[in-house]
Design a protein around this motif. Structure first.
Motif, PDB file in Angstrom:
ATOM      1  N   ALA A  24      86.483  61.150  13.197  1.00  0.00           N
ATOM      2  CA  ALA A  24      85.483  62.023  13.809  1.00  0.00           C
ATOM      3  C   ALA A  24      86.145  63.229  14.474  1.00  0.00           C
ATOM      4  CB  ALA A  24      84.661  61.243  14.825  1.00  0.00           C
ATOM      5  N   ALA A  25      87.285  63.005  15.133  1.00  0.00           N
ATOM      6  CA  ALA A  25      87.999  64.107  15.771  1.00  0.00           C
ATOM      7  C   ALA A  25      88.520  65.100  14.737  1.00  0.00           C
ATOM      8  CB  ALA A  25      89.161  63.557  16.606  1.00  0.00           C
ATOM      9  N   GLY A  50      85.602  67.214  13.485  1.00  0.00           N
ATOM     10  CA  GLY A  50      85.198  68.233  14.438  1.00  0.00           C
ATOM     11  C   GLY A  50      86.156  69.411  14.476  1.00  0.00           C
ATOM     12  N   ILE A  51      87.449  69.107  14.478  1.00  0.00           N
ATOM     13  CA  ILE A  51      88.449  70.175  14.510  1.00  0.00           C
ATOM     14  C   ILE A  51      88.409  70.997  13.225  1.00  0.00           C
ATOM     15  CG2 ILE A  51      90.934  70.648  14.557  1.00  0.00           C
ATOM     16  CD1 ILE A  51      91.217  68.172  16.353  1.00  0.00           C
ATOM     17  N   ALA A 105      87.290  56.873  15.125  1.00  0.00           N
ATOM     18  CA  ALA A 105      87.394  57.885  16.184  1.00  0.00           C
ATOM     19  C   ALA A 105      88.286  59.047  15.759  1.00  0.00           C
ATOM     20  CB  ALA A 105      87.930  57.245  17.458  1.00  0.00           C
ATOM     21  N   VAL A 106      89.436  58.723  15.159  1.00  0.00           N
ATOM     22  CA  VAL A 106      90.344  59.770  14.702  1.00  0.00           C
ATOM     23  C   VAL A 106      89.684  60.590  13.598  1.00  0.00           C
ATOM     24  CG1 VAL A 106      92.522  60.212  13.519  1.00  0.00           C
ATOM     25  CG2 VAL A 106      92.435  58.552  15.374  1.00  0.00           C
TER      26      VAL A 106
END
Length: 229
Positions: free
Chosen positions: A101-102, A105-106, A98-99
């Protein structure tokens, strides 16, 4: 931090996105008594950040997935297995994905914003160079047409004739149907597009294909037309 050329190093980044997480996890597995799984996951987050700031979506996806799989294989019990026996280790693996993927995206958003800023600066610099370079009206007209992606541009003395599309500012173009934003609707193909300037206007054509300049291109084009005096 020096950002490497993303296009010229794409192959190296793809290879690195696979090899580096595996190598890091292999080394950390030898220090498993010192590095507990959560601490090792933080090291992998740094690896993910490194590649996401330099690569593409493919590189981002590879480094995230390979990091999670390597973490599972080397650093969760039973070791050297894709099984995870501990619920906390499962949670850490999910959080790592999850981290990652974040972060991806950023980083994509930041790199896109940086590219747009560089493009905008290039357009503006091109417009300002026209005045300092002492270009003729015809040269500026051709430069403006090229800047907005139109086919040709010519300088015309006087005022734009009725029926033509007249650019009033970077976001407003007057046509038969009213006021429109050229960056949204594009240039008309059945008439000329006129950029008013001192003593005349620059007339560009987009007859053979649909041209939709970006907002940055329109700002630079209007700035370029304003350089004529």
């Amino acid at each position: 931090m020096v950002v490497m050329n993303r296009s010229s190093s794409s192959t190296a980044l793809i290879i690195g996105a696979v090899v580096v997480p595996i190598a890091v996890c292999a080394v950390l597995s030898a220090l498993i008594d010192v590095f507990v799984a959560p601490a090792a996951a933080l090291v992998l987050v740094l690896v993910i950040v490194f590649f996401c700031l330099r690569g593409s979506w493919l590189v981002d996806a590879l480094v995230i997935v390979v990091s999670a799989l390597s973490f599972d294989f080397f650093l969760t019990f039973p070791y050297r297995s894709m099984k995870i026996a501990s619920s906390p280790d499962i949670e850490v693996t999910i959080v790592l994905l999850a981290v990652g993927a974040a972060i991806a995206g950023i980083s994509r958003w930041a790199l896109t914003a940086s590219d747009l800023a560089e493009q905008r600066q290039g357009y503006v610099a091109s417009a300002l160079d026209a005045r300092s370079g002492g270009l003729s009206h015809e040269d500026i007209a051709q430069k403006l047409a090229s800047l907005v992606g139109a086919e040709a541009g010519v300088w015309v003395d006087g005022n734009p004739p009725a029926g033509e599309a007249v650019v009033q500012n970077s976001t407003t173009m007057r046509t038969d149907v009213g006021l429109e934003d050229p960056s949204r609707v594009g240039f008309p193909t059945d008439r000329f597009i006129c950029f008013p300037a001192t003593g005349g206007y620059i007339r560009v054509s987009a007859a053979s294909r649909h041209v939709r300049p970006t907002a940055e291109q329109m700002r630079a084009a209007c700035l370029l037309a304003s350089q004529i005096s």
